[in-house]
Design a protein around this motif. Structure first.
Motif, PDB file in Angstrom:
ATOM      1  N   ARG A  83       0.862  -1.195   0.000  1.00  0.00           N
ATOM      2  CA  ARG A  83       0.000   0.000   0.000  1.00  0.00           C
ATOM      3  C   ARG A  83       0.892   1.238   0.000  1.00  0.00           C
ATOM      4  N   PRO A  84       0.504   2.266  -0.737  1.00  0.00           N
ATOM      5  CA  PRO A  84       1.298   3.495  -0.750  1.00  0.00           C
ATOM      6  C   PRO A  84       1.431   4.096   0.656  1.00  0.00           C
ATOM      7  N   VAL A  85       2.591   4.638   0.913  1.00  0.00           N
ATOM      8  CA  VAL A  85       2.872   5.295   2.188  1.00  0.00           C
ATOM      9  C   VAL A  85       3.095   6.774   1.897  1.00  0.00           C
ATOM     10  N   GLU A  86       2.472   7.626   2.696  1.00  0.00           N
ATOM     11  CA  GLU A  86       2.728   9.056   2.553  1.00  0.00           C
ATOM     12  C   GLU A  86       4.167   9.323   2.972  1.00  0.00           C
ATOM     13  N   VAL A  87       4.933   9.882   2.070  1.00  0.00           N
ATOM     14  CA  VAL A  87       6.349  10.113   2.330  1.00  0.00           C
ATOM     15  C   VAL A  87       6.553  10.950   3.591  1.00  0.00           C
ATOM     16  N   ASP A  88       5.699  11.927   3.815  1.00  0.00           N
ATOM     17  CA  ASP A  88       5.849  12.794   4.982  1.00  0.00           C
ATOM     18  C   ASP A  88       5.651  12.049   6.304  1.00  0.00           C
ATOM     19  N   ARG A  89       5.116  10.839   6.244  1.00  0.00           N
ATOM     20  CA  ARG A  89       4.901  10.060   7.464  1.00  0.00           C
ATOM     21  C   ARG A  89       6.085   9.164   7.801  1.00  0.00           C
ATOM     22  N   LEU A  90       7.107   9.167   6.943  1.00  0.00           N
ATOM     23  CA  LEU A  90       8.299   8.378   7.226  1.00  0.00           C
ATOM     24  C   LEU A  90       9.037   8.954   8.431  1.00  0.00           C
ATOM     25  N   PRO A  91       9.703   8.105   9.199  1.00  0.00           N
ATOM     26  CA  PRO A  91      10.542   8.609  10.291  1.00  0.00           C
ATOM     27  C   PRO A  91      11.655   9.504   9.722  1.00  0.00           C
ATOM     28  N   PRO A  92      12.231  10.355  10.544  1.00  0.00           N
ATOM     29  CA  PRO A  92      13.228  11.314  10.049  1.00  0.00           C
ATOM     30  C   PRO A  92      14.411  10.687   9.307  1.00  0.00           C
ATOM     31  N   GLY A  93      14.959   9.599   9.809  1.00  0.00           N
ATOM     32  CA  GLY A  93      16.129   8.986   9.163  1.00  0.00           C
ATOM     33  C   GLY A  93      15.833   8.472   7.767  1.00  0.00           C
ATOM     34  N   PRO A  94      14.861   7.569   7.609  1.00  0.00           N
ATOM     35  CA  PRO A  94      14.534   7.102   6.258  1.00  0.00           C
ATOM     36  C   PRO A  94      14.057   8.222   5.331  1.00  0.00           C
ATOM     37  N   LEU A  95      13.352   9.215   5.868  1.00  0.00           N
ATOM     38  CA  LEU A  95      12.920  10.340   5.040  1.00  0.00           C
ATOM     39  C   LEU A  95      14.134  11.110   4.520  1.00  0.00           C
ATOM     40  N   ALA A  96      15.114  11.352   5.377  1.00  0.00           N
ATOM     41  CA  ALA A  96      16.333  12.040   4.941  1.00  0.00           C
ATOM     42  C   ALA A  96      17.095  11.184   3.927  1.00  0.00           C
ATOM     43  N   ALA A  97      17.112   9.863   4.115  1.00  0.00           N
ATOM     44  CA  ALA A  97      17.779   8.973   3.156  1.00  0.00           C
ATOM     45  C   ALA A  97      17.074   9.040   1.801  1.00  0.00           C
ATOM     46  N   LEU A  98      15.759   9.084   1.821  1.00  0.00           N
ATOM     47  CA  LEU A  98      14.986   9.194   0.585  1.00  0.00           C
ATOM     48  C   LEU A  98      15.289  10.525  -0.115  1.00  0.00           C
ATOM     49  N   ARG A  99      15.350  11.586   0.659  1.00  0.00           N
ATOM     50  CA  ARG A  99      15.683  12.897   0.090  1.00  0.00           C
ATOM     51  C   ARG A  99      17.119  12.912  -0.443  1.00  0.00           C
ATOM     52  N   ALA A 100      18.025  12.224   0.258  1.00  0.00           N
ATOM     53  CA  ALA A 100      19.413  12.131  -0.224  1.00  0.00           C
ATOM     54  C   ALA A 100      19.458  11.403  -1.560  1.00  0.00           C
ATOM     55  N   LEU A 101      18.669  10.342  -1.684  1.00  0.00           N
ATOM     56  CA  LEU A 101      18.610   9.601  -2.938  1.00  0.00           C
ATOM     57  C   LEU A 101      18.079  10.482  -4.071  1.00  0.00           C
TER      58      LEU A 101
END
Length: 157
Positions: A83-101
């Motif tokens: 199921r799709p996950v709202e990106v803004d709901r990711l924890p800070p670490g994985p969200l920052a990793a996603l933004r780094a990617l």
């Protein structure tokens, strides 16, 4: 690779061994290696491993789908039920990793470096969570059996 391996040594080789174990499905070896990372004497080792994994993910994406300057990348994140996950709901670490990617995909080195630093902050468990996500993402985007890139998995609430 053993659990006594020093992640403060050559990070590129440490990360290559970690990726090789993940790609081979050697999860006990991955767990042992992540344990060694949490015990690293160098405060810079986690950020260097995260940066290396981000660059490897971006490299695989670019190899599968070459893009010209100014290309825009989007990422879809899914939970364990696909199921799709709202990106803004990711924890800070994985969200920052996603933004780094995304920054790496867009050749924005400065933003990539900032997001890598943010992704590798926190307690050892937080860093392990980020590294696990990046390893899973690398395995997912490396799957050559599909023409399109997959959604990236998220394993946090």
């Amino acid at each position: 690779m053993t659990e006594n391996r020093d992640p403060g040594g050559p990070i590129r080789q440490f990360t290559a061994d970690l990726v090789e174990a993940a790609m081979a499905g050697a999860y006990e070896e991955v767990a042992d290696t992540l344990g060694a990372l949490t015990r690293a004497g160098s405060p810079h080792a986690p950020a260097e491993v995260v940066a290396e994994l981000v660059d490897r993910c971006a490299g695989v994406v670019h190899a599968r789908h070459p893009a010209g300057p100014g290309s825009i990348f989007t990422i879809v994140v899914a939970d364990d039920q696909a199921r799709p996950v709202e990106v803004d709901r990711l924890p800070p670490g994985p969200l920052a990793a996603l933004r780094a990617l995304l920054a790496a995909l867009g050749d924005d080195v400065e933003s990539r470096d900032i997001q890598v630093e943010l992704a590798s902050r926190g307690e050892p468990d937080d860093v392990v969570c980020v590294v696990i996500h990046l390893l899973v993402w690398l395995v997912e985007v490396s799957d050559s059996s599909t023409a399109a890139l997959p959604s990236l998995s998220c394993f946090t609430p």
